[in-house]
Write a protein that holds these residues in place. Structure first.
Motif, PDB file in Angstrom:
ATOM      1  N   LEU A  52       0.825  -1.205   0.000  1.00  0.00           N
ATOM      2  CA  LEU A  52       0.000   0.000   0.000  1.00  0.00           C
ATOM      3  C   LEU A  52       0.865   1.263   0.000  1.00  0.00           C
ATOM      4  CD1 LEU A  52      -2.790  -1.053   2.527  1.00  0.00           C
ATOM      5  CD2 LEU A  52      -2.818  -1.195   0.035  1.00  0.00           C
ATOM      6  N   MET A  55       1.979   1.839  -3.506  1.00  0.00           N
ATOM      7  CA  MET A  55       0.922   2.444  -4.318  1.00  0.00           C
ATOM      8  C   MET A  55       0.746   3.921  -3.990  1.00  0.00           C
ATOM      9  SD  MET A  55      -1.994  -0.540  -4.373  1.00  0.00           S
ATOM     10  CE  MET A  55      -3.059   0.404  -5.468  1.00  0.00           C
ATOM     11  N   SER A 104      -5.515   2.986  -1.783  1.00  0.00           N
ATOM     12  CA  SER A 104      -4.429   2.493  -0.929  1.00  0.00           C
ATOM     13  C   SER A 104      -4.509   3.079   0.483  1.00  0.00           C
ATOM     14  CB  SER A 104      -3.067   2.792  -1.564  1.00  0.00           C
ATOM     15  OG  SER A 104      -2.930   4.167  -1.864  1.00  0.00           O
TER      16      SER A 104
END
Length: 303
Positions: A52, A55, A104
């Protein structure tokens, strides 16, 4: 995004995320196919949220690239504050990436603070909205995509549509390895096709015969005749088919290799054990609450 770098950078990001999901889904299923369950993202040994964070970082950088770094010496707005027509595509591409940032960020928040029974569904719903936003902005693009560039984007929309469908299905069929496998591959192939587009449309040496690059609102490919354009589109179709065959074959080899590398283990507990324990705790709490309410009602009736 109408440059080589503008396609290659997000393409690499999609490719890495897709490959990461593909490897981890195959690994989970190989270790224990009977209790396989899909995850919205996969932790690493160093950080649970590294995927995450990756991202968030990539999407933030790309938004800055589209609206700040890539616009040095240019003006995005007119004197009255309106967005200039030749820069609408920059905002469209930035909004595609913005949704990846939103996904994210909330995926992490939901994982830490969401209810165990609902956080997976909500996270995957955000992923569906993200892919739908991407599909719509490519489909209703302000830039004229009727030529060769449009043919490349038409194939990209097909791949995005597969990501949408498989993500929707994964909400209700979390135990389906096939759905997760196809979804992971579609994300990977989005990256592959983005990279291919960037190279084939903005590298003069590989432009099809009787076609040329010209600068209009940005550099784009034009062809001298309709026959040349039809030939270029036919080559693009063959190119898409070729890359699809190659990466399907490579993916199947990856699957066979990983099933040998990670044989089935009896009693293997997947990553979601933690979530399941919390679901049980929540169920027990709900049962106790119902029992207390029932006792209170009985007391009121007796009184």
């Amino acid at each position: 995004m109408g440059t080589l770098i503008g396609h290659v950078i997000p393409g690499i990001g999609f490719f890495i995320i897709g490959l990461w999901h593909l490897i981890n889904n195959i690994k989970l299923h190989s270790l224990n196919p009977k209790s396989y369950i899909s995850l919205p993202f996969f932790p690493t040994s160093k950080s649970k949220y590294l995927e995450l964070y990756f991202m968030m970082g990539c999407s933030s950088f790309y938004i800055l690239l589209e609206l700040v770094f890539g616009q040095i010496g240019h003006h995005l707005f007119d004197s009255d504050g309106a967005i200039r027509s030749n820069h609408l595509r920059n905002f469209e591409h930035a909004f595609i990436t913005l949704w990846m940032l939103v996904y994210s960020v909330f995926a992490k928040i939901l994982d830490k603070h969401g209810r165990p029974k609902s956080k997976y569904g909500l996270t995957m719903t955000l992923a569906v909205v993200m892919f739908c936003q991407e599909f719509l902005l490519y489909h209703l693009h302000s830039t004229d995509h009727m030529g060769l560039e449009g043919h490349y984007h038409w194939f990209l929309q097909i791949v995005i549509f597969v990501s949408i469908v498989t993500t929707i299905l994964s909400i209700g069929y979390r135990n389906s390895f096939l759905i997760s496998f196809v979804r992971s591959f579609s994300i990977l192939f989005q990256g592959v096709w983005d990279i291919v587009m960037g190279i084939m449309l903005w590298t003069p040496s590989v432009i099809p015969k009787d076609c040329f690059m010209i600068k209009e609102e940005y550099f784009r490919v034009r062809c001298h005749t309709k026959e040349a354009l039809d030939r270029a589109k036919a080559l693009t179709t063959l190119e898409f088919s070729w890359y699809l065959v190659v990466f399907v074959v490579l993916t199947m080899f990856l699957y066979m290799y990983m099933t040998k590398l990670y044989p089935e283990k009896a009693g293997f507990e997947p990553f979601v054990k933690y979530d399941r324990e919390h679901e049980k705790i929540e169920d027990n709490v709900d049962t106790k609450k119902k029992s207390v309410k029932s006792d209170l009602l009985d007391t009121l009736i007796e009184a």
